[in-house]
Design a protein around this motif. Structure first.
Motif, PDB file in Angstrom:
ATOM      1  N   THR A  71     -21.511 -40.906  15.385  1.00 43.31           N
ATOM      2  CA  THR A  71     -22.514 -41.184  16.271  1.00 43.31           C
ATOM      3  C   THR A  71     -22.138 -42.173  17.541  1.00 43.31           C
ATOM      4  OG1 THR A  71     -23.981 -41.374  14.374  1.00 43.31           O
ATOM      5  CG2 THR A  71     -24.664 -42.596  16.502  1.00 43.31           C
ATOM      6  N   ILE A  72     -21.048 -43.024  17.272  1.00 40.47           N
ATOM      7  CA  ILE A  72     -20.524 -43.904  18.387  1.00 40.47           C
ATOM      8  C   ILE A  72     -19.578 -42.982  19.263  1.00 40.47           C
ATOM      9  CG2 ILE A  72     -18.960 -45.292  18.830  1.00 40.47           C
ATOM     10  CD1 ILE A  72     -19.710 -46.938  16.190  1.00 40.47           C
ATOM     11  N   ASN A  73     -18.894 -42.171  18.834  1.00 36.77           N
ATOM     12  CA  ASN A  73     -18.268 -41.227  19.630  1.00 36.77           C
ATOM     13  C   ASN A  73     -18.950 -40.114  20.584  1.00 36.77           C
ATOM     14  OD1 ASN A  73     -15.723 -42.045  18.648  1.00 36.77           O
ATOM     15  ND2 ASN A  73     -15.475 -40.459  17.241  1.00 36.77           N
ATOM     16  N   GLU A  74     -20.232 -39.826  19.829  1.00 35.52           N
ATOM     17  CA  GLU A  74     -21.209 -39.046  20.804  1.00 35.52           C
ATOM     18  C   GLU A  74     -21.851 -39.700  21.613  1.00 35.52           C
ATOM     19  OE1 GLU A  74     -23.984 -37.516  17.889  1.00 35.52           O
ATOM     20  OE2 GLU A  74     -22.405 -35.998  16.857  1.00 35.52           O
ATOM     21  N   GLU A  75     -22.037 -41.032  21.410  1.00 33.19           N
ATOM     22  CA  GLU A  75     -22.939 -41.942  22.291  1.00 33.19           C
ATOM     23  C   GLU A  75     -21.841 -42.248  23.531  1.00 33.19           C
ATOM     24  OE1 GLU A  75     -25.801 -43.418  22.833  1.00 33.19           O
ATOM     25  OE2 GLU A  75     -26.489 -41.984  21.286  1.00 33.19           O
ATOM     26  N   GLU A  76     -20.408 -42.584  23.285  1.00 45.18           N
ATOM     27  CA  GLU A  76     -19.576 -42.700  24.311  1.00 45.18           C
ATOM     28  C   GLU A  76     -19.446 -41.559  25.142  1.00 45.18           C
ATOM     29  OE1 GLU A  76     -16.184 -43.926  22.302  1.00 45.18           O
ATOM     30  OE2 GLU A  76     -16.887 -46.072  22.195  1.00 45.18           O
ATOM     31  N   SER A  77     -19.331 -40.403  24.620  1.00 44.02           N
ATOM     32  CA  SER A  77     -19.175 -39.097  25.359  1.00 44.02           C
ATOM     33  C   SER A  77     -20.475 -38.728  26.096  1.00 44.02           C
ATOM     34  CB  SER A  77     -18.832 -37.733  24.307  1.00 44.02           C
ATOM     35  OG  SER A  77     -20.058 -37.602  23.642  1.00 44.02           O
ATOM     36  N   ALA A  78     -21.798 -39.047  25.504  1.00 47.71           N
ATOM     37  CA  ALA A  78     -22.891 -38.878  26.318  1.00 47.71           C
ATOM     38  C   ALA A  78     -22.737 -39.744  27.509  1.00 47.71           C
ATOM     39  CB  ALA A  78     -24.172 -39.159  25.344  1.00 47.71           C
ATOM     40  N   ARG A  79     -22.268 -41.274  27.414  1.00 45.52           N
ATOM     41  CA  ARG A  79     -22.458 -41.956  28.490  1.00 45.52           C
ATOM     42  C   ARG A  79     -21.349 -41.378  29.780  1.00 45.52           C
ATOM     43  NH1 ARG A  79     -20.071 -46.707  25.992  1.00 45.52           N
ATOM     44  NH2 ARG A  79     -21.635 -46.675  24.528  1.00 45.52           N
ATOM     45  N   ASP A  80     -20.301 -40.555  29.334  1.00 41.47           N
ATOM     46  CA  ASP A  80     -19.579 -40.056  30.239  1.00 41.47           C
ATOM     47  C   ASP A  80     -20.178 -38.888  30.993  1.00 41.47           C
ATOM     48  OD1 ASP A  80     -17.430 -41.884  29.591  1.00 41.47           O
ATOM     49  OD2 ASP A  80     -16.520 -40.539  28.368  1.00 41.47           O
ATOM     50  N   SER A  81     -20.904 -38.182  30.094  1.00 47.41           N
ATOM     51  CA  SER A  81     -21.513 -36.911  30.708  1.00 47.41           C
ATOM     52  C   SER A  81     -22.835 -37.563  31.771  1.00 47.41           C
ATOM     53  CB  SER A  81     -21.996 -36.021  29.632  1.00 47.41           C
ATOM     54  OG  SER A  81     -23.010 -36.632  29.017  1.00 47.41           O
ATOM     55  N   LEU A  82     -23.408 -38.529  31.201  1.00 51.23           N
ATOM     56  CA  LEU A  82     -24.644 -39.239  32.119  1.00 51.23           C
ATOM     57  C   LEU A  82     -23.940 -39.563  33.600  1.00 51.23           C
ATOM     58  CD1 LEU A  82     -27.519 -39.927  32.574  1.00 51.23           C
ATOM     59  CD2 LEU A  82     -26.742 -42.153  31.443  1.00 51.23           C
ATOM     60  N   GLU A  83     -22.812 -39.794  33.496  1.00 52.85           N
ATOM     61  CA  GLU A  83     -22.158 -40.374  34.850  1.00 52.85           C
ATOM     62  C   GLU A  83     -21.902 -39.028  35.544  1.00 52.85           C
ATOM     63  OE1 GLU A  83     -18.237 -42.669  36.773  1.00 52.85           O
ATOM     64  OE2 GLU A  83     -18.477 -42.515  34.467  1.00 52.85           O
ATOM     65  N   GLU A  84     -21.388 -37.982  34.851  1.00 50.21           N
ATOM     66  CA  GLU A  84     -21.176 -36.601  35.627  1.00 50.21           C
ATOM     67  C   GLU A  84     -22.350 -36.044  36.113  1.00 50.21           C
ATOM     68  OE1 GLU A  84     -19.040 -33.993  32.967  1.00 50.21           O
ATOM     69  OE2 GLU A  84     -17.538 -35.536  32.455  1.00 50.21           O
ATOM     70  N   ILE A  85     -23.429 -36.036  35.341  1.00 50.31           N
ATOM     71  CA  ILE A  85     -24.754 -35.512  35.880  1.00 50.31           C
ATOM     72  C   ILE A  85     -25.312 -36.156  37.092  1.00 50.31           C
ATOM     73  CG2 ILE A  85     -27.277 -35.240  35.092  1.00 50.31           C
ATOM     74  CD1 ILE A  85     -26.194 -34.933  32.292  1.00 50.31           C
ATOM     75  N   THR A  86     -25.352 -37.716  37.046  1.00 55.22           N
ATOM     76  CA  THR A  86     -25.690 -38.317  38.266  1.00 55.22           C
ATOM     77  C   THR A  86     -24.814 -38.139  39.314  1.00 55.22           C
ATOM     78  OG1 THR A  86     -24.372 -40.273  37.547  1.00 55.22           O
ATOM     79  CG2 THR A  86     -26.689 -40.210  36.920  1.00 55.22           C
ATOM     80  N   ARG A  87     -23.570 -37.853  39.266  1.00 56.66           N
ATOM     81  CA  ARG A  87     -22.919 -37.312  40.399  1.00 56.66           C
ATOM     82  C   ARG A  87     -22.946 -35.795  41.108  1.00 56.66           C
ATOM     83  NH1 ARG A  87     -16.869 -40.225  39.176  1.00 56.66           N
ATOM     84  NH2 ARG A  87     -17.515 -42.296  39.717  1.00 56.66           N
ATOM     85  N   GLN A  88     -23.318 -34.984  39.958  1.00 55.61           N
ATOM     86  CA  GLN A  88     -23.630 -33.905  40.438  1.00 55.61           C
ATOM     87  C   GLN A  88     -25.060 -33.674  41.110  1.00 55.61           C
ATOM     88  OE1 GLN A  88     -23.479 -31.651  36.635  1.00 55.61           O
ATOM     89  NE2 GLN A  88     -21.048 -31.636  36.865  1.00 55.61           N
ATOM     90  N   GLN A  89     -25.976 -34.375  40.631  1.00 54.45           N
ATOM     91  CA  GLN A  89     -27.360 -34.351  41.109  1.00 54.45           C
ATOM     92  C   GLN A  89     -27.671 -35.204  42.209  1.00 54.45           C
ATOM     93  OE1 GLN A  89     -29.424 -32.019  40.091  1.00 54.45           O
ATOM     94  NE2 GLN A  89     -27.705 -31.181  38.766  1.00 54.45           N
ATOM     95  N   ARG A  90     -26.755 -36.146  42.301  1.00 55.26           N
ATOM     96  CA  ARG A  90     -26.845 -37.109  43.447  1.00 55.26           C
ATOM     97  C   ARG A  90     -27.917 -38.140  43.204  1.00 55.26           C
ATOM     98  NH1 ARG A  90     -22.223 -37.920  45.368  1.00 55.26           N
ATOM     99  NH2 ARG A  90     -23.262 -38.702  47.645  1.00 55.26           N
ATOM    100  N   VAL A  91     -28.442 -38.038  42.081  1.00 52.60           N
ATOM    101  CA  VAL A  91     -29.663 -38.968  41.440  1.00 52.60           C
ATOM    102  C   VAL A  91     -29.231 -40.143  40.553  1.00 52.60           C
ATOM    103  CG1 VAL A  91     -31.888 -38.871  40.241  1.00 52.60           C
ATOM    104  CG2 VAL A  91     -31.124 -37.147  41.869  1.00 52.60           C
ATOM    105  N   VAL A  92     -29.970 -41.357  40.573  1.00 50.46           N
ATOM    106  CA  VAL A  92     -29.593 -42.475  39.848  1.00 50.46           C
ATOM    107  C   VAL A  92     -30.993 -43.083  39.503  1.00 50.46           C
ATOM    108  CG1 VAL A  92     -28.450 -44.504  39.322  1.00 50.46           C
ATOM    109  CG2 VAL A  92     -27.413 -42.895  40.699  1.00 50.46           C
ATOM    110  N   PHE A  93     -31.059 -43.282  38.061  1.00 53.43           N
ATOM    111  CA  PHE A  93     -32.009 -43.995  37.635  1.00 53.43           C
ATOM    112  C   PHE A  93     -32.062 -45.367  37.702  1.00 53.43           C
ATOM    113  CE2 PHE A  93     -34.852 -46.075  34.647  1.00 53.43           C
ATOM    114  CZ  PHE A  93     -36.158 -45.634  34.839  1.00 53.43           C
ATOM    115  N   VAL A  94     -33.088 -46.166  38.295  1.00 55.61           N
ATOM    116  CA  VAL A  94     -32.765 -47.562  38.604  1.00 55.61           C
ATOM    117  C   VAL A  94     -34.199 -48.058  37.773  1.00 55.61           C
ATOM    118  CG1 VAL A  94     -32.788 -49.472  40.024  1.00 55.61           C
ATOM    119  CG2 VAL A  94     -31.498 -47.472  40.661  1.00 55.61           C
TER     120      VAL A  94
END
Length: 126
Positions: free
Chosen positions: A55-78
């Motif tokens: 679970t921890i490994n999945e969460e860490e990889s999800a965090r990385d993928s969230l960063e990738e998604i925000t860069r690709q979509q040029r959108v950030v939730f604040v």
């Protein structure tokens, strides 16, 4: 009378010995069951630890993928207050441009609470 007492005492002694033997068998069975349960509990603990690591490994990889998604979509939730939302809507309506992001002060109360924030700096678009 004395001869009659000896068989009574022997009978009581045999009953005590039988009870002690029965107790020893029960005790041995309980110890064996406890050992089996202990092994089972350790196995369950190892499985929970493995699942936690996954679970921890999945969460860490999800965090990385969230960063990738925000860069690709040029959108950030604040996350912010209603007042800040109104101000951001005004900036968007005026087509103001985000020119800089200034990280929040280190050691502030929000950072101590685990909340990270930044100042967003806008300039009017000509």
């Amino acid at each position: 009378m004395k001869t009659q007492r000896i068989p009574t005492i022997e009978r009581i002694l045999h009953r005590i010995e039988d009870r002690v033997e029965e107790w020893r068998r029960e005790d041995a069975a309980l110890k064996a069951a406890a050992e089996a349960n202990r092994d089972s509990l350790w196995e369950e603990a190892r499985e929970r630890e493995r699942l936690l690591r996954e679970t921890i490994n999945e969460e860490e990889s999800a965090r990385d993928s969230l960063e990738e998604i925000t860069r690709q979509q040029r959108v950030v939730f604040v996350a912010h207050s209603e007042e800040v939302a109104r101000t951001l809507e005004e900036f968007a309506a005026d087509r103001d441009c985000l020119v800089r992001v200034v990280p929040g002060r280190r050691g502030s109360h929000a950072r101590e609470a685990g909340i990270k924030g930044s100042w967003l700096v806008f300039e009017p678009q000509d």
